[in-house]
Design an enzyme around this catalytic site. Structure first.
Site, PDB file in Angstrom:
ATOM      1  N   CYS A   2       0.842  -1.200   0.000  1.00 38.26           N
ATOM      2  CA  CYS A   2       0.000   0.000   0.000  1.00 38.26           C
ATOM      3  C   CYS A   2       0.873   1.245   0.000  1.00 38.26           C
ATOM      4  O   CYS A   2       2.067   1.184   0.290  1.00 38.26           O
ATOM      5  CB  CYS A   2      -0.956   0.049   1.176  1.00 38.26           C
ATOM      6  SG  CYS A   2      -2.046  -1.353   1.342  1.00 38.26           S
ATOM      7  N   ARG A  27       5.355  -0.623  -4.704  1.00 39.97           N
ATOM      8  CA  ARG A  27       4.994  -1.278  -3.449  1.00 39.97           C
ATOM      9  C   ARG A  27       3.894  -2.321  -3.656  1.00 39.97           C
ATOM     10  O   ARG A  27       3.671  -3.164  -2.792  1.00 39.97           O
ATOM     11  CB  ARG A  27       4.527  -0.233  -2.429  1.00 39.97           C
ATOM     12  CG  ARG A  27       5.626   0.716  -1.997  1.00 39.97           C
ATOM     13  CD  ARG A  27       5.074   1.828  -1.136  1.00 39.97           C
ATOM     14  NE  ARG A  27       4.562   1.352   0.127  1.00 39.97           N
ATOM     15  CZ  ARG A  27       5.288   1.189   1.229  1.00 39.97           C
ATOM     16  NH1 ARG A  27       6.578   1.443   1.204  1.00 39.97           N
ATOM     17  NH2 ARG A  27       4.747   0.777   2.343  1.00 39.97           N
ATOM     18  N   TRP A  75      -3.500  -2.351  -1.400  1.00 38.86           N
ATOM     19  CA  TRP A  75      -3.240  -3.770  -1.666  1.00 38.86           C
ATOM     20  C   TRP A  75      -4.191  -4.541  -0.772  1.00 38.86           C
ATOM     21  O   TRP A  75      -4.075  -4.504   0.446  1.00 38.86           O
ATOM     22  CB  TRP A  75      -1.782  -4.093  -1.348  1.00 38.86           C
ATOM     23  CG  TRP A  75      -1.263  -5.361  -1.945  1.00 38.86           C
ATOM     24  CD1 TRP A  75      -0.923  -5.581  -3.237  1.00 38.86           C
ATOM     25  CD2 TRP A  75      -0.973  -6.583  -1.256  1.00 38.86           C
ATOM     26  NE1 TRP A  75      -0.448  -6.862  -3.403  1.00 38.86           N
ATOM     27  CE2 TRP A  75      -0.473  -7.499  -2.203  1.00 38.86           C
ATOM     28  CE3 TRP A  75      -1.096  -7.001   0.074  1.00 38.86           C
ATOM     29  CZ2 TRP A  75      -0.093  -8.802  -1.869  1.00 38.86           C
ATOM     30  CZ3 TRP A  75      -0.719  -8.291   0.405  1.00 38.86           C
ATOM     31  CH2 TRP A  75      -0.226  -9.179  -0.565  1.00 38.86           C
ATOM     32  N   ASN A 101      -2.633   2.231   5.941  1.00 40.19           N
ATOM     33  CA  ASN A 101      -1.825   1.046   5.639  1.00 40.19           C
ATOM     34  C   ASN A 101      -1.794   0.170   6.879  1.00 40.19           C
ATOM     35  O   ASN A 101      -1.628   0.688   7.988  1.00 40.19           O
ATOM     36  CB  ASN A 101      -0.384   1.422   5.282  1.00 40.19           C
ATOM     37  CG  ASN A 101      -0.277   2.111   3.949  1.00 40.19           C
ATOM     38  OD1 ASN A 101      -1.236   2.194   3.196  1.00 40.19           O
ATOM     39  ND2 ASN A 101       0.902   2.632   3.651  1.00 40.19           N
ATOM     40  N   GLY A 102      -1.899  -1.145   6.699  1.00 43.47           N
ATOM     41  CA  GLY A 102      -1.809  -2.041   7.832  1.00 43.47           C
ATOM     42  C   GLY A 102      -3.046  -2.895   7.991  1.00 43.47           C
ATOM     43  O   GLY A 102      -3.882  -3.011   7.077  1.00 43.47           O
ATOM     44  N   GLU A 483      18.299 -17.631  -4.970  1.00 41.01           N
ATOM     45  CA  GLU A 483      17.946 -16.279  -5.415  1.00 41.01           C
ATOM     46  C   GLU A 483      17.605 -16.266  -6.902  1.00 41.01           C
ATOM     47  O   GLU A 483      16.659 -15.581  -7.327  1.00 41.01           O
ATOM     48  CB  GLU A 483      19.097 -15.314  -5.110  1.00 41.01           C
ATOM     49  CG  GLU A 483      18.893 -13.889  -5.607  1.00 41.01           C
ATOM     50  CD  GLU A 483      17.700 -13.180  -4.990  1.00 41.01           C
ATOM     51  OE1 GLU A 483      17.321 -12.118  -5.517  1.00 41.01           O
ATOM     52  OE2 GLU A 483      17.132 -13.687  -3.998  1.00 41.01           O
ATOM     53  N   LYS A 487      14.004 -15.038  -8.413  1.00 45.00           N
ATOM     54  CA  LYS A 487      13.839 -13.979  -9.406  1.00 45.00           C
ATOM     55  C   LYS A 487      12.973 -14.456 -10.566  1.00 45.00           C
ATOM     56  O   LYS A 487      12.106 -13.739 -11.050  1.00 45.00           O
ATOM     57  CB  LYS A 487      15.217 -13.528  -9.934  1.00 45.00           C
ATOM     58  CG  LYS A 487      15.974 -12.665  -8.980  1.00 45.00           C
ATOM     59  CD  LYS A 487      15.353 -11.293  -8.849  1.00 45.00           C
ATOM     60  CE  LYS A 487      15.235 -10.746  -7.478  1.00 45.00           C
ATOM     61  NZ  LYS A 487      14.869 -11.439  -6.329  1.00 45.00           N
ATOM     62  N   GLU A 490       9.297 -14.848  -9.434  1.00 46.87           N
ATOM     63  CA  GLU A 490       8.681 -13.562  -9.102  1.00 46.87           C
ATOM     64  C   GLU A 490       8.162 -12.835 -10.336  1.00 46.87           C
ATOM     65  O   GLU A 490       7.062 -12.282 -10.323  1.00 46.87           O
ATOM     66  CB  GLU A 490       9.698 -12.656  -8.398  1.00 46.87           C
ATOM     67  CG  GLU A 490       9.890 -12.911  -6.929  1.00 46.87           C
ATOM     68  CD  GLU A 490      10.874 -11.940  -6.314  1.00 46.87           C
ATOM     69  OE1 GLU A 490      10.606 -11.442  -5.215  1.00 46.87           O
ATOM     70  OE2 GLU A 490      11.929 -11.672  -6.921  1.00 46.87           O
ATOM     71  N   HIS A 506      18.710 -37.190  -3.959  1.00 42.21           N
ATOM     72  CA  HIS A 506      17.717 -37.331  -2.905  1.00 42.21           C
ATOM     73  C   HIS A 506      16.370 -36.734  -3.311  1.00 42.21           C
ATOM     74  O   HIS A 506      15.607 -36.305  -2.438  1.00 42.21           O
ATOM     75  CB  HIS A 506      18.236 -36.669  -1.623  1.00 42.21           C
ATOM     76  CG  HIS A 506      19.479 -37.294  -1.092  1.00 42.21           C
ATOM     77  ND1 HIS A 506      19.473 -38.419  -0.297  1.00 42.21           N
ATOM     78  CD2 HIS A 506      20.789 -36.974  -1.274  1.00 42.21           C
ATOM     79  CE1 HIS A 506      20.711 -38.756  -0.004  1.00 42.21           C
ATOM     80  NE2 HIS A 506      21.535 -37.894  -0.577  1.00 42.21           N
ATOM     81  N   LYS A 612       6.482  -4.474  -2.695  1.00 39.34           N
ATOM     82  CA  LYS A 612       7.908  -4.206  -2.491  1.00 39.34           C
ATOM     83  C   LYS A 612       8.302  -4.377  -1.029  1.00 39.34           C
ATOM     84  O   LYS A 612       9.280  -5.042  -0.706  1.00 39.34           O
ATOM     85  CB  LYS A 612       8.238  -2.784  -2.958  1.00 39.34           C
ATOM     86  CG  LYS A 612       9.723  -2.423  -2.821  1.00 39.34           C
ATOM     87  CD  LYS A 612      10.587  -3.286  -3.711  1.00 39.34           C
ATOM     88  CE  LYS A 612      12.036  -2.883  -3.652  1.00 39.34           C
ATOM     89  NZ  LYS A 612      12.895  -3.785  -4.419  1.00 39.34           N
TER      90      LYS A 612
END
Length: 617
Positions: A2, A27, A75, A101-102, A483, A487, A490, A506, A612
C-alpha cells in the site's frame, strides 16, 4: 505494501498526490483513490479499482480542486479490490476521510460495537471503522479524536486523516508501517516511502511507532499518542530524484540491474583501507571488546534478504571463525529463540520497515542480544532500534524484484565478515589486503558481465516456454541458486526451485527430462583447493542432468572449457575469491529472469500479487 501520499501547501494538491502515488507503484496495489479539501464545496473524493491510470481518468472526467489532501494505493487485505473498498474512506457524515496502511486485527469487534451505536458501514474493509471511530470521538479537535481512536486499535497501522470539521490540517499516526514526513518551504508532505516526495524535498524524517504528526501550512507538530511533544532527527536525503526514474531503460528492474557496479562501489566507499586491508565500520554502538566476545551470530531476514543472509553465513564463518545461524524473520520470534548477550543478531531489510524482521529484532533485543542492521534507508525503524548500522548505498529500488539491494547486502555482509575477523584477530593482514583488492575490483568485473547482455537472446528463445526450472549450487553458491529461482518465479510466473547440487540424488533427479532447464552455478576460485573440489562435484551434477536429457545452463568462469563442453548454454563471468563470486554469479541470473519475463509479456516491475515492502504480517 500500500502507499500513502499527503500534501498541504499553496499548490494544487491532486497533481502532487497522484505523482507521489505513481512513485509508490512498486509497493504493489490493486486500487487507488484521492481526497481533497475543496473549501466550501466540502471533501471531494475519487476512487478507482485497478491501475492509477483508471484513477487519472476518473479525475480527468470529474476534477478535484484544493490545496491539501491525501491519496492512497491499496493492496487488498480485508475486502475485494473494488472501487467501493478503495481508500480513502469516509465516516457516516462524510466529513472525515481516512487512508490506512496495515491491518486492524480487532476490527470485527469494533465494527459490531459501532453498529450497535447506529453507525452504517458500506465497505468490507477494516479501514472504514477507523473513520467511524474518529467521528465518534470527535469533539472539535481532529488530532485528539485520532489519539482516542488509535488507542482502541489492535494491529498495525499508518494513518492520514483530514476533516471538514477541523480544516487546514493533516493528522498522521504510525504504529508499524513506515511513514515519512517531508519538510518544504511553506508546504509539507507525508508518504509511505522516500521516492514519493523526493522531487519536492530532500529534508524529511521518519515517524517512530507511537508518533503522531499534525501538518499545517505553518509547519509540523510532532507528539506521541498521549499528546506529549517528541522530536525526530531530520535527514537530508542524498538520492537524486532522477535516480528514481527509468533513465532510458525499458524497465526499472533493468535499470537497477545495471546500477549494481555503482551501488557496490558506493557501499564499499569509505569502509576499506586499500593499503592496510582494514575495515572501518563507524556507525556502531558495539565496542571492539564486544565484537571479540560474541560467541555466535544470528542473521534474520525475509525473502531475497534471507538469501543474502545464507551467503553471509559462509562469509562470516570462513573469515571470522564464529558459528552463524540464519532465521526467517517471520518464524524467529514464534519459537522462543536462544539468544543472549553473547550473540550478535544481524537484521537485514532493504526498507528497514519489514514487519517480521523488525519484530524479530525486538525479540532478540528483549533477550539481551545486541542487534546490527544492514539496511538501505537511513533513519528507518530497524536502523533506529539497532546498536549498529551498516547502510547499503543502493539508492532507491523501484522494481518489486530486488536486484541491487541484494548485491549491496552481500557487500555489506562481506565487510562485516572481514571486520569481525579482524576484531577477533583471526584474519591476518596479508589476507585482508588481498580480499580488499579483490572486493574493489568487483565493480569492473560486474560491468564486464553487464556488457554481454546480448548473450541471452538464444537462451530466452529456447527456454521461455518452459513450465519449470531447477537451479543448483554448492556451498556459498547454493544461496545464489535460491535467489536465481526466486527472481524467475517472481517476475515470469514460471515455477522454479533452488536446490543444493549435492542433494540431486535425494529427489530432484526424478524431475529431470528433456523439458526441464537446469541452471547450474559452476564457478570456481582458481586459487582455492576447496573451490576446485566443489567445482568438480558440480561438473558431476551437470553430467547427471545430461544423462537424463535435461537442458543445462551453466554460469561458469571465462575460459572454462570443461563447462562449455558439458552445458548447452554457458554464461561466462570473471573469477575472484570464492566468497565474492556470488556478487558476480547473481547478475546473469537476474538478467536471465528479466529477459524471459519480458519475452513472456509479464509486468516486470510490478509482478502480480507482490509488494515491495511487506510492512504487515
Amino acid at each position: 505494501m500500500c502507499g500513502i501520499v499527503g500534501y498541504i501547501g499553496d499548490k494544487q494538491a491532486v497533481p502532487i498526490i497522484v505523482d507521489g502515488l505513481k512513485r509508490l507503484e512498486y509497493r504493489g496495489y490493486d486500487s487507488a483513490g484521492v481526497a481533497v479539501h475543496q473549501g466550501t464545496n466540502g471533501l471531494g473524493l475519487r476512487r478507482a479499482s485497478g491501475k492509477l491510470r483508471n484513477l487519472e481518468e476518473v479525475l480527468r472526467l470529474n476534477p478535484l480542486d484544493g490545496a491539501y489532501g491525501i491519496g492512497h494505493t491499496r493492496w487488498a487485505t480485508h475486502g475485494r479490490p473494488t472501487e467501493e473498498n478503495a481508500h480513502p474512506h469516509r465516516d457516516c457524515t462524510g466529513e472525515i476521510v481516512v487512508v490506512h496502511n496495515g491491518i486492524v486485527e480487532n476490527y470485527l469487534h469494533l465494527k459490531a460495537q459501532l453498529e450497535k451505536e447506529g453507525h452504517k458501514f458500506v465497505t468490507e474493509t477494516d479501514t472504514e471503522i477507523i473513520a467511524h471511530l474518529i467521528e465518534k470521538h470527535f469533539e472539535g479537535n481532529l488530532e485528539a479524536a485520532v489519539r482516542d481512536t488509535v488507542k482502541q486499535l489492535t494491529g498495525v497501522f499508518a494513518l492520514s486523516v483530514i476533516s471538514m470539521k477541523d480544516p487546514n490540517k493533516i493528522v498522521v499516526a504510525r504504529f508499524g508501517p513506515p511513514v515519512v514526513v517531508g519538510l518544504g518551504d511553506g508546504e509539507y508532505f507525508v508518504a509511505s516511502d522516500v521516492p514519493a516526495i523526493l522531487s519536492h524535498t530532500r529534508d524529511m524524517f521518519f515517524l517512530a511507532d507511537g508518533d503522531m504528526a499534525i501538518l499545517t501550512r505553518d509547519g509540523v507538530t510532532l507528539t506521541d499518542f498521549n499528546g506529549r511533544a517528541v522530536k525526530r532527527q531530520v535527514s537530508h536525503i542524498l538520492w537524486d530524484p532522477i535516480m528514481a526514474e527509468k533513465g532510458g531503460y525499458k524497465h526499472f528492474m533493468l535499470k537497477e540491474i545495471f546500477e549494481q557496479p555503482r551501488a557496490v562501489r558506493d557501499t564499499t566507499l569509505g569502509r576499506v583501507g586499500q593499503e592496510s586491508g582494514r575495515i572501518f565500520l563507524d556507525e556502531m554502538d558495539i565496542s571492539v571488546q564486544e565484537f571479540k566476545n560474541f560467541k555466535s551470530v544470528r542473521i534474520i531476514a525475509c525473502g531475497t534478504s534471507w538469501h543474502a543472509a545464507l551467503a553471509g553465513k559462509f562469509m562470516i564463518e570462513k573469515l571470522a571463525r564464529i558459528p552463524v545461524e540464519v532465521d526467517y524473520g517471520s518464524e524467529f520470534r514464534y519459537r522462543d529463540p536462544i539468544v543472549g548477550p553473547d550473540t550478535l543478531t544481524v537484521v537485514i531489510s532493504q526498507s528497514g520497515e519489514t514487519a517480521d524482521t523488525l519484530a524479530a529484532q525486538r525479540e532478540a533485543k528483549s533477550k539481551g542480544s545486541k542487534t546490527l542492521a544492514i539496511c538501505n534507508v537511513v533513519g528507518s525503524m530497524i536502523t533506529r532500534e539497532a546498536a549498529g548500522t551498516l547502510i547499503t548505498h543502493a539508492g532507491p529500488e523501484i522494481g518489486v524484484a530486488s536486484t541491487k539491494a541484494f548485491t549491496c547486502q552481500l557487500t555489506a555482509l562481506f565487510l562485516l565478515a572481514m571486520y569481525l575477523g579482524q576484531q577477533r584477530e583471526v584474519l591476518d593482514d596479508a589476507t585482508s589486503k588481498k580480499l580488499v583488492t579483490q572486493l574493489l575490483h568487483l565493480p569492473s568485473q560486474m560491468e564486464d558481465i553487464l556488457r554481454r547482455d546480448h548473450i541471452y537472446d538464444d537462451m530466452v528463445k529456447a527456454l521461455h516456454k518452459s513450465r519449470d526450472f531447477l537451479y543448483l549450487g554448492r556451498g556459498v553458491h547454493f544461496p545464489i541458486a535460491l535467489e536465481g529461482a526466486l527472481k524467475l518465479k517472481e517476475i515470469s510466473y514460471i515455477h522454479a526451485e533452488g536446490y543444493p547440487a549435492g542433494e540431486m540424488k535425494h529427489g530432484p533427479n526424478a524431475l529431470i527430462d528433456e523439458n526441464l532447464p537446469t541452471v547450474v552455478i559452476a564457478t570456481r576460485d582458481f586459487e582455492s583447493d576447496s573451490s576446485r573440489l566443489l567445482y568438480e562435484k558440480t561438473l558431476s551434477n551437470i553430467q547427471e542432468v545430461k544423462a537424463r536429457e535435461g537442458i543445462v545452463v551453466a554460469v561458469a568462469c571465462e575460459g572454462d572449457e570443461e563447462a562449455y563442453k558439458a552445458a548447452q548454454f554457458v554464461i561466462p563471468i570473471g573469477t575472484t575469491n570464492e566468497l565474492l563470486l556470488p556478487l558476480l554469479e547473481v547478475l546473469p541470473l537476474q538478467l536471465l529472469a528479466y529477459h524471459i519475463a519480458v519475452k513472456r509479456g509479464c509486468d516486470v516491475d510490478q509482478p502480480r500479487n507482490l509488494a515491495k515492502s511487506v510492512t504487515v504480517e
